[in-house]
Design a protein around this motif. Structure first.
Motif, PDB file in Angstrom:
ATOM      1  N   UNK A  93      -1.170 -13.132  -4.425  1.00 11.97           N
ATOM      2  CA  UNK A  93      -2.433 -13.680  -3.919  1.00 11.97           C
ATOM      3  C   UNK A  93      -2.231 -15.091  -3.382  1.00 11.97           C
ATOM      4  N   UNK A  94      -1.403 -15.875  -4.052  1.00 12.76           N
ATOM      5  CA  UNK A  94      -1.094 -17.234  -3.604  1.00 12.76           C
ATOM      6  C   UNK A  94      -0.448 -17.219  -2.226  1.00 12.76           C
ATOM      7  N   UNK A  95       0.495 -16.313  -2.009  1.00 14.63           N
ATOM      8  CA  UNK A  95       1.179 -16.250  -0.713  1.00 14.63           C
ATOM      9  C   UNK A  95       0.211 -15.900   0.404  1.00 14.63           C
ATOM     10  N   UNK A  96      -0.719 -14.993   0.150  1.00 10.77           N
ATOM     11  CA  UNK A  96      -1.680 -14.651   1.200  1.00 10.77           C
ATOM     12  C   UNK A  96      -2.662 -15.792   1.455  1.00 10.77           C
ATOM     13  N   UNK A  97      -2.858 -16.661   0.477  1.00 16.12           N
ATOM     14  CA  UNK A  97      -3.764 -17.800   0.644  1.00 16.12           C
ATOM     15  C   UNK A  97      -3.106 -18.953   1.395  1.00 16.12           C
ATOM     16  N   UNK A  98      -1.819 -19.157   1.154  1.00 20.69           N
ATOM     17  CA  UNK A  98      -1.165 -20.379   1.634  1.00 20.69           C
ATOM     18  C   UNK A  98      -0.097 -20.141   2.706  1.00 20.69           C
ATOM     19  N   UNK A  99      -0.004 -18.929   3.219  1.00 21.97           N
ATOM     20  CA  UNK A  99       0.939 -18.645   4.306  1.00 21.97           C
ATOM     21  C   UNK A  99       0.270 -17.689   5.295  1.00 21.97           C
ATOM     22  N   UNK A 100       0.877 -17.463   6.457  1.00 25.73           N
ATOM     23  CA  UNK A 100       0.334 -16.458   7.392  1.00 25.73           C
ATOM     24  C   UNK A 100       0.600 -15.024   6.943  1.00 25.73           C
ATOM     25  N   UNK A 101       1.312 -14.833   5.842  1.00 22.49           N
ATOM     26  CA  UNK A 101       1.680 -13.494   5.396  1.00 22.49           C
ATOM     27  C   UNK A 101       0.470 -12.665   5.007  1.00 22.49           C
ATOM     28  N   UNK A 102       0.501 -11.413   5.440  1.00 27.43           N
ATOM     29  CA  UNK A 102      -0.464 -10.427   4.978  1.00 27.43           C
ATOM     30  C   UNK A 102       0.331  -9.179   4.607  1.00 27.43           C
ATOM     31  N   UNK A 103       0.038  -8.650   3.442  1.00 27.35           N
ATOM     32  CA  UNK A 103       0.816  -7.541   2.918  1.00 27.35           C
ATOM     33  C   UNK A 103       0.007  -6.251   2.952  1.00 27.35           C
ATOM     34  N   UNK A 104       0.724  -5.135   2.932  1.00 29.73           N
ATOM     35  CA  UNK A 104       0.092  -3.813   2.863  1.00 29.73           C
ATOM     36  C   UNK A 104       0.837  -2.977   1.839  1.00 29.73           C
ATOM     37  N   UNK A 105       0.097  -2.094   1.175  1.00 31.71           N
ATOM     38  CA  UNK A 105       0.709  -1.191   0.215  1.00 31.71           C
ATOM     39  C   UNK A 105       1.607  -0.175   0.923  1.00 31.71           C
ATOM     40  N   UNK A 106       2.631   0.284   0.224  1.00 31.28           N
ATOM     41  CA  UNK A 106       3.410   1.431   0.681  1.00 31.28           C
ATOM     42  C   UNK A 106       2.977   2.648  -0.151  1.00 31.28           C
ATOM     43  N   UNK A 107       3.497   3.812   0.212  1.00 30.73           N
ATOM     44  CA  UNK A 107       3.106   5.045  -0.488  1.00 30.73           C
ATOM     45  C   UNK A 107       4.102   5.412  -1.590  1.00 30.73           C
ATOM     46  N   UNK A 108       4.980   4.516  -1.937  1.00 34.48           N
ATOM     47  CA  UNK A 108       6.060   4.865  -2.860  1.00 34.48           C
ATOM     48  C   UNK A 108       5.641   4.780  -4.326  1.00 34.48           C
ATOM     49  N   UNK A 109       6.134   5.710  -5.137  1.00 34.72           N
ATOM     50  CA  UNK A 109       5.907   5.630  -6.583  1.00 34.72           C
ATOM     51  C   UNK A 109       6.963   4.748  -7.240  1.00 34.72           C
ATOM     52  N   UNK A 110       6.751   4.414  -8.495  1.00 31.56           N
ATOM     53  CA  UNK A 110       7.838   3.850  -9.282  1.00 31.56           C
ATOM     54  C   UNK A 110       8.945   4.892  -9.375  1.00 31.56           C
ATOM     55  N   UNK A 111      10.217   4.511  -9.299  1.00 34.22           N
ATOM     56  CA  UNK A 111      11.301   5.498  -9.367  1.00 34.22           C
ATOM     57  C   UNK A 111      11.308   6.326 -10.646  1.00 34.22           C
ATOM     58  N   UNK A 112      10.770   5.757 -11.717  1.00 29.81           N
ATOM     59  CA  UNK A 112      10.662   6.489 -12.977  1.00 29.81           C
ATOM     60  C   UNK A 112       9.201   6.547 -13.390  1.00 29.81           C
ATOM     61  N   UNK A 113       8.375   6.991 -12.453  1.00 30.63           N
ATOM     62  CA  UNK A 113       6.924   7.002 -12.663  1.00 30.63           C
ATOM     63  C   UNK A 113       6.504   7.856 -13.846  1.00 30.63           C
ATOM     64  N   UNK A 114       7.353   8.798 -14.256  1.00 29.55           N
ATOM     65  CA  UNK A 114       7.032   9.655 -15.395  1.00 29.55           C
ATOM     66  C   UNK A 114       7.111   8.915 -16.729  1.00 29.55           C
ATOM     67  N   UNK A 115       7.772   7.757 -16.752  1.00 32.03           N
ATOM     68  CA  UNK A 115       7.894   6.988 -17.992  1.00 32.03           C
ATOM     69  C   UNK A 115       6.551   6.339 -18.329  1.00 32.03           C
ATOM     70  N   UNK A 116       6.332   6.010 -19.605  1.00 34.04           N
ATOM     71  CA  UNK A 116       5.090   5.319 -19.990  1.00 34.04           C
ATOM     72  C   UNK A 116       4.868   4.061 -19.154  1.00 34.04           C
TER      73      UNK A 116
END
Length: 559
Positions: free
Chosen positions: A115-138
């Protein structure tokens, strides 16, 4: 907006003090410098080469940030507590004892960092569609923790734009676009599909991935008043004779040496030691295919920190990732690319046996597995073995393979291929026969290739992956360690402060990124668990420095 000329130090600059000195110019360094500057302290960033951005500028800029605001806005549930549970459940056995406090610090700070980077830089981020590599873990998640930046024009950096490090990757495409249109397998089709936006990016000198990340970070640093010095090689740390604390640095620049005092502290974020042959061979003995990071990653900061009394730990950890051969700055180099997870192909070790799912995101960890007693590699040398259809699946692979004409070994039979590779012929033939039987069955009974959530989403599942090896000529290529960056270094506490072997703090010394003993090592817990932690630990170091009461008399600080 053009960058002010004052962001580049003049050749005769004799500046002798700042509140904070940051060694390096990659994502961890820039995040630290930016947070410090926004916090009201003076900061100088010291980069030893004439190129800014380090390994981060060359990267794909996949960034793992749990419980981030973009996921929340998309209605995706996550929390620092769930992220901590995932880190605990998915990390190597025994790591929790030493790393749990750092994991807790990371999951608390990471969402604030983004959130800090989007406030203080020109950067804007977007989500990707990727899961955690071990998404089945707790604590694992199917989506929401991976982000990457939108494209930015490198012209935002003004005079510094020409000094931004370029990449071996094609940064015209965003991280999300590389997933969606797959330029690796279909480069022409991908380019045609996105032609208008790609032409616009060329016309505006806009790039995505690592170049976008570092353009935005460095622009933010400049706007916040950071001073950036290029070709300023830090050769030593200045220390206090009474408490051993770090009080500044010695810098070589333009043929002269000078000392710069740090009133608050020094942040070491100068990359790994992958290009230091002695250190690399000490901690990564055995066959090496390629290195994918900048040649400036020579471990300077590690050695200076150790000289100042810091403990170096996790030195056998690295981002071990497949790399194709290419050339960079006129010399042989590695291009990070998952090329082994193709139909009609398997991986075998020196015994001629498979040892991992070819689609496993942590294939680097499997490659690097060692005997706990001797430290010797268990699997190397290793090879990708395939049939003739492998080469037809990606023109990109064929193009890069030409940089090493002897890399691909071909043979008319499996027995002859085994002979040329010096592998046991009977074992290799049995391995291929067993794999072909799994293909006929539709399930890999050994390593469950294509079955995890990660492997299903990224590689199409067993139906797409389990294709037999049966058409000559047969071919093979080495698949040994390739390193994008080492991840061992200075042991720190949850505040980013450097520690001595006895666990005491070295006043004034901080470490982040690939210079620290990273609490997420060779086993990647997300596709972006190098950059996400790197950015966050730079941010954590900066917040600690802002609150640090240790300071020497300074005209800019009230002690």
């Amino acid at each position: 907006m053009s960058a002010p000329d004052t962001s580049i130090a003049s050749e005769n600059s004799r500046e002798v003090a700042a509140d904070v000195l940051v060694v390096g110019s990659g994502s961890a360094a820039a995040a630290a410098a930016l947070r410090v500057a926004v916090g009201g302290l003076s900061v100088v960033m010291l980069e030893k080469t004439d190129r800014l951005g380090g390994t981060s500028a060359m990267s794909g800029a996949g960034i793992w940030v749990p419980a981030n605001h973009l996921a929340r806005a998309a209605g995706l549930e996550d929390s620092p507590e769930e992220a901590l549970e995932y880190l605990r459940s998915a990390s190597p056995e025994g790591w929790r004892a030493s790393e749990d406090p750092l994991w807790a610090s990371f999951v608390e700070a990471a969402p604030r960092m983004l959130a800090f980077l989007e406030t203080h830089t020109p950067l804007r981020f977007a989500l990707t569609r990727e899961p955690d590599p071990m998404a089945e873990r707790p604590g694992g998640k199917e989506v929401g923790r991976m982000v990457s930046p939108h494209p930015l024009s490198r012209r935002l950096l003004g005079p510094l734009a020409r000094h931004l490090r370029r990449s071996t990757l094609q940064h015209l495409f965003t991280y999300q676009e590389t997933i969606g249109v797959d330029p690796y397998h279909s480069p022409v089709k991908a380019a045609l599909k996105l032609a208008p936006r790609l032409l616009h990016r060329i016309a505006t000198d806009s790039r995505a991935q690592g170049n976008a990340l570092m353009t935005g970070l460095l622009r933010g640093c400049i706007d916040a008043g950071c001073r950036i010095e290029l070709e300023a090689r830090v050769t030593d740390l200045l220390t206090d004779e009474h408490d051993g604390g770090v009080t500044g640095v010695v810098v070589e620049r333009a043929g002269s040496t000078r000392k710069i005092t740090a009133h608050r502290g020094v942040v070491l974020a100068a990359g790994g030691f992958d290009w230091n042959t002695a250190l690399r061979e000490r901690y990564f003995p055995g066959p090496l295919d390629r290195l994918g990071g900048p040649r400036a990653n020579e471990g300077d900061a590690h050695l200076m920190a150790e000289k100042a009394g810091a403990s170096l730990e996790r030195m056998d950890q690295a981002n071990v990732f497949p790399c194709l051969p290419t050339r960079y700055e006129g010399r042989p180099h590695g291009l990070p690319m998952t090329f082994q997870a193709e139909p009609h192909a398997i991986m075998v070790d020196r015994t001629g046996n498979r040892f991992v799912s070819e689609c496993d995101y942590n294939i680097g960890e499997a490659i690097d597995r060692r005997d706990p007693t001797t430290g010797e590699s268990l699997h190397l040398p290793a090879f990708v073995v395939a049939d003739s259809r492998f080469l037809s699946q990606s023109p990109t692979f064929r193009w890069y393979a030409h940089y090493e004409p002897d890399w691909i070994v071909k043979a008319p039979s499996i027995d002859e291929l085994a002979r040329r590779l010096e592998l046991p012929a009977d074992a290799l033939a049995a391995t291929i026969a067993r794999f072909n039987s799994f293909c006929a069955r539709g399930r890999d009974l050994e390593f469950k290739r294509g079955e995890s959530l990660w492997e299903t989403k990224k590689f199409g599942g067993p139906a797409a992956q389990l294709k037999p090896i049966e058409r000559p000529p047969f071919l093979a290529m080495s698949f040994n360690r390739s390193l994008i960056g080492t991840k061992g270094g200075v042991r720190t506490n949850p505040k980013g402060q450097a520690l001595r072997p006895n666990g005491t703090v070295i006043p004034g010394l901080y470490a982040a990124g690939l210079t620290m003993a990273n609490p997420i090592g060779t086993r990647a817990l997300g596709a972006g668990t190098t950059l996400g932690p790197n950015l966050t630990w730079g941010f954590i170091c900066a917040e600690s420095l802002i609150l640090d009461s240790r300071c020497a008399p300074s005209p800019t600080i009230t002690c």
